[in-house]
Scaffold this motif. Sequence first.
Motif, PDB file in Angstrom:
ATOM      1  N   GLU A  17     -21.807 -25.867  14.518  1.00  0.00           N
ATOM      2  CA  GLU A  17     -23.110 -25.256  14.329  1.00  0.00           C
ATOM      3  C   GLU A  17     -23.496 -24.721  13.093  1.00  0.00           C
ATOM      4  N   ALA A  18     -22.303 -23.962  12.440  1.00  0.00           N
ATOM      5  CA  ALA A  18     -22.471 -23.583  11.338  1.00  0.00           C
ATOM      6  C   ALA A  18     -22.774 -24.799   9.979  1.00  0.00           C
ATOM      7  N   ASP A  19     -21.949 -26.004  10.309  1.00  0.00           N
ATOM      8  CA  ASP A  19     -22.084 -26.981   9.450  1.00  0.00           C
ATOM      9  C   ASP A  19     -23.628 -27.724   9.536  1.00  0.00           C
ATOM     10  N   LEU A  20     -24.345 -27.891  10.805  1.00  0.00           N
ATOM     11  CA  LEU A  20     -25.478 -28.297  10.936  1.00  0.00           C
ATOM     12  C   LEU A  20     -26.634 -27.468  10.241  1.00  0.00           C
ATOM     13  N   ILE A  21     -26.296 -26.036  10.246  1.00  0.00           N
ATOM     14  CA  ILE A  21     -27.090 -25.325   9.523  1.00  0.00           C
ATOM     15  C   ILE A  21     -27.057 -25.543   7.993  1.00  0.00           C
ATOM     16  N   SER A  22     -25.925 -25.681   7.589  1.00  0.00           N
ATOM     17  CA  SER A  22     -25.877 -25.860   6.120  1.00  0.00           C
ATOM     18  C   SER A  22     -26.269 -27.428   5.481  1.00  0.00           C
ATOM     19  N   ARG A  23     -26.795 -28.297   6.657  1.00  0.00           N
ATOM     20  CA  ARG A  23     -27.078 -29.527   6.210  1.00  0.00           C
ATOM     21  C   ARG A  23     -28.645 -29.563   6.252  1.00  0.00           C
ATOM     22  N   ASP A  24     -29.226 -28.391   6.654  1.00  0.00           N
ATOM     23  CA  ASP A  24     -30.650 -28.312   6.737  1.00  0.00           C
ATOM     24  C   ASP A  24     -31.376 -27.131   6.260  1.00  0.00           C
ATOM     25  N   LYS A  25     -32.021 -27.276   5.139  1.00  0.00           N
ATOM     26  CA  LYS A  25     -32.553 -26.224   4.272  1.00  0.00           C
ATOM     27  C   LYS A  25     -33.574 -25.382   5.368  1.00  0.00           C
ATOM     28  N   GLN A  51     -31.297 -22.948   7.137  1.00  0.00           N
ATOM     29  CA  GLN A  51     -30.777 -22.336   6.257  1.00  0.00           C
ATOM     30  C   GLN A  51     -31.428 -20.947   5.987  1.00  0.00           C
ATOM     31  N   ARG A  52     -32.737 -21.199   5.737  1.00  0.00           N
ATOM     32  CA  ARG A  52     -33.750 -20.294   5.485  1.00  0.00           C
ATOM     33  C   ARG A  52     -33.972 -19.194   6.509  1.00  0.00           C
ATOM     34  N   SER A  53     -34.041 -19.825   7.850  1.00  0.00           N
ATOM     35  CA  SER A  53     -34.441 -18.934   9.050  1.00  0.00           C
ATOM     36  C   SER A  53     -32.841 -18.062   9.221  1.00  0.00           C
ATOM     37  N   PHE A  54     -31.601 -18.808   9.047  1.00  0.00           N
ATOM     38  CA  PHE A  54     -30.531 -17.727   9.075  1.00  0.00           C
ATOM     39  C   PHE A  54     -30.618 -16.868   8.050  1.00  0.00           C
ATOM     40  N   LEU A  55     -30.781 -17.032   6.785  1.00  0.00           N
ATOM     41  CA  LEU A  55     -30.817 -15.928   5.932  1.00  0.00           C
ATOM     42  C   LEU A  55     -31.597 -14.780   6.426  1.00  0.00           C
ATOM     43  N   GLU A  56     -32.998 -15.168   6.629  1.00  0.00           N
ATOM     44  CA  GLU A  56     -33.895 -14.373   6.996  1.00  0.00           C
ATOM     45  C   GLU A  56     -33.507 -13.507   8.339  1.00  0.00           C
ATOM     46  N   ARG A  57     -32.844 -13.727   9.234  1.00  0.00           N
ATOM     47  CA  ARG A  57     -32.188 -13.457  10.225  1.00  0.00           C
ATOM     48  C   ARG A  57     -31.054 -12.378  10.238  1.00  0.00           C
ATOM     49  N   HIS A  58     -30.194 -12.812   9.191  1.00  0.00           N
ATOM     50  CA  HIS A  58     -29.040 -11.858   8.969  1.00  0.00           C
ATOM     51  C   HIS A  58     -29.367 -10.870   7.673  1.00  0.00           C
ATOM     52  N   GLY A  59     -30.743 -10.956   7.090  1.00  0.00           N
ATOM     53  CA  GLY A  59     -31.099  -9.859   6.001  1.00  0.00           C
ATOM     54  C   GLY A  59     -30.631 -10.363   4.556  1.00  0.00           C
ATOM     55  N   ILE A  95     -42.259 -24.613  -4.843  1.00  0.00           N
ATOM     56  CA  ILE A  95     -41.552 -25.600  -4.903  1.00  0.00           C
ATOM     57  C   ILE A  95     -41.755 -26.325  -3.734  1.00  0.00           C
ATOM     58  N   VAL A  96     -41.660 -27.691  -3.893  1.00  0.00           N
ATOM     59  CA  VAL A  96     -41.619 -28.407  -2.520  1.00  0.00           C
ATOM     60  C   VAL A  96     -40.424 -29.360  -2.689  1.00  0.00           C
ATOM     61  N   LYS A  97     -39.240 -29.484  -1.524  1.00  0.00           N
ATOM     62  CA  LYS A  97     -38.276 -29.896  -1.521  1.00  0.00           C
ATOM     63  C   LYS A  97     -37.993 -30.516  -0.252  1.00  0.00           C
ATOM     64  N   PRO A  98     -37.053 -31.708  -0.303  1.00  0.00           N
ATOM     65  CA  PRO A  98     -36.657 -32.438   0.973  1.00  0.00           C
ATOM     66  C   PRO A  98     -35.901 -31.159   1.896  1.00  0.00           C
ATOM     67  N   ILE A 137     -39.114 -32.486   7.444  1.00  0.00           N
ATOM     68  CA  ILE A 137     -38.937 -33.270   6.422  1.00  0.00           C
ATOM     69  C   ILE A 137     -38.772 -32.515   5.093  1.00  0.00           C
ATOM     70  N   ALA A 138     -39.670 -31.466   4.903  1.00  0.00           N
ATOM     71  CA  ALA A 138     -39.808 -30.874   3.350  1.00  0.00           C
ATOM     72  C   ALA A 138     -39.950 -29.265   3.918  1.00  0.00           C
ATOM     73  N   LEU A 139     -39.710 -28.706   2.585  1.00  0.00           N
ATOM     74  CA  LEU A 139     -39.675 -27.390   2.494  1.00  0.00           C
ATOM     75  C   LEU A 139     -40.666 -26.669   1.495  1.00  0.00           C
ATOM     76  N   LEU A 140     -41.668 -25.982   1.919  1.00  0.00           N
ATOM     77  CA  LEU A 140     -42.257 -25.169   0.407  1.00  0.00           C
ATOM     78  C   LEU A 140     -41.619 -24.088   0.391  1.00  0.00           C
ATOM     79  N   GLU A 141     -41.479 -23.632  -0.954  1.00  0.00           N
ATOM     80  CA  GLU A 141     -40.528 -22.641  -1.247  1.00  0.00           C
ATOM     81  C   GLU A 141     -41.283 -21.849  -2.508  1.00  0.00           C
ATOM     82  N   GLU A 142     -40.938 -20.604  -2.542  1.00  0.00           N
ATOM     83  CA  GLU A 142     -41.444 -19.799  -3.612  1.00  0.00           C
ATOM     84  C   GLU A 142     -40.738 -20.046  -4.891  1.00  0.00           C
TER      85      GLU A 142
END
Length: 425
Positions: free
Chosen positions: A100-108, A111-119, A146-149, A192-197
């Motif tokens: 489950e940790a590896d799946l998080i690291s494969r999807d940006k 990752q963002r949701s994880f980082l928010e959740r853990h402050g 930013i726009v990224k896959p 498929i994409a992430l909008l990012e500051e």
Amino acid sequence: MKILLIMRNTYAWHREHIETLERMGLEIHLATRVAQAADDGRFANVVPIPEELEGTELAEFCAAAARRLGIASAITFYDSDIAVTSQVNQLLGHTWPRPEADLISRDKQLQRSFLERHGLPCPQFAGVDSVEAGLAAAEAFTYPFIVKPSALAASIGVSLVRDRAELERALTDVARLAEEWGGYFPSDGPEIALLEEFLPGKEVTLDGVVLDGTFHLVGVTNKMQMPGPYFEEDFYTLPFRTPEEEPELVAVAEGIAAGLGVRHCLFNAEFRQDSEGRYRVVEFATRMSGGQNYRNLREVHGIDAVRLYAKAVLAGEDAGALASLLDGEVLRAAAPRAATCIKFAYRTGTLVRNNPGDATHSPYFRSYIPASKPGDRLRRAPEGWYEIAGSLAVAAPYRSAADIDRVERIAADLDERLDVVVVPA
């Protein structure tokens, strides 16, 4: 001891990693989709992976092959095989893997949701599943952003957009990449994409290794300042220009590892500074930086992350072996031992010849990995992404911070001395 190396693709980029497994005296069995691997003498056996297998079916296939060959553990250095390798190790009876940790690291997006959740520090973001959804989500952002896959690495498909027209073009590019590179995108989520500051400050990449739940820093690499609109990566340079900032970065990396609950893994995180100089996490992964970064980190800092990780994987559930993982190992050097740089050979046109050439005669030359073959067409973003001729690694003595700039100049000079010939497309 035997080990199953799962590398569906790109194992040619990980020559140094494989040599480390060989130096450890391991009998390496390769599971891959690379046809010519059958003739590669480094491997005791090659298990061809059927093209149609993905996910759980792929993990079960590799686990069955491991049992048949008398292999107790599996390892990978390939981004897209991290999660499946964890599943294989679970099927082989290990309790330490964290798929489950590896799946998080494969999807940006995850990752963002994880980082928010853990402050943990991250940019403003939104995950989108189509061009139309991206245009709607942009209402909450301030241009430029930013726009990224949601998947992919090496800044493939990443762009800075300044208005709605550029946004629509960038989203269309990512949608095309999601079709062309479908196997790299996680199959269990629609984004498929992430909008990012946009973070305007300097960018660095941190590498480490987690052993029995404890994070160990390997090194922090300087990256070329990339202002946009495209972010073609280049100049991975060591040692870190501002080592006084390492504790801030390590604290965040430790927070990510703890939040993921990983016991053993290689670790990488990309950081970029915001307008106030604070580092935020751009992305992270339960793997090391790819290619020649592994050798450079070892040459500069001494610590061998791949060897340590392989020892942890092979230790399995043996408490005694886990307690002695660092016994007799070279720990991270207090002072840098060298200055190193990786320079990508960017060219435009049809490739005719691709060799290190006269660059090999330089005392600074370490290696050149061809990424393309004669006949390939090389393009720059946005027409083509990561279509490089190859990757050049150089090293020089380190005596002061001035040697960091010096090794970049050496890399640029040797890039011009490569025997890389292109003709207009």
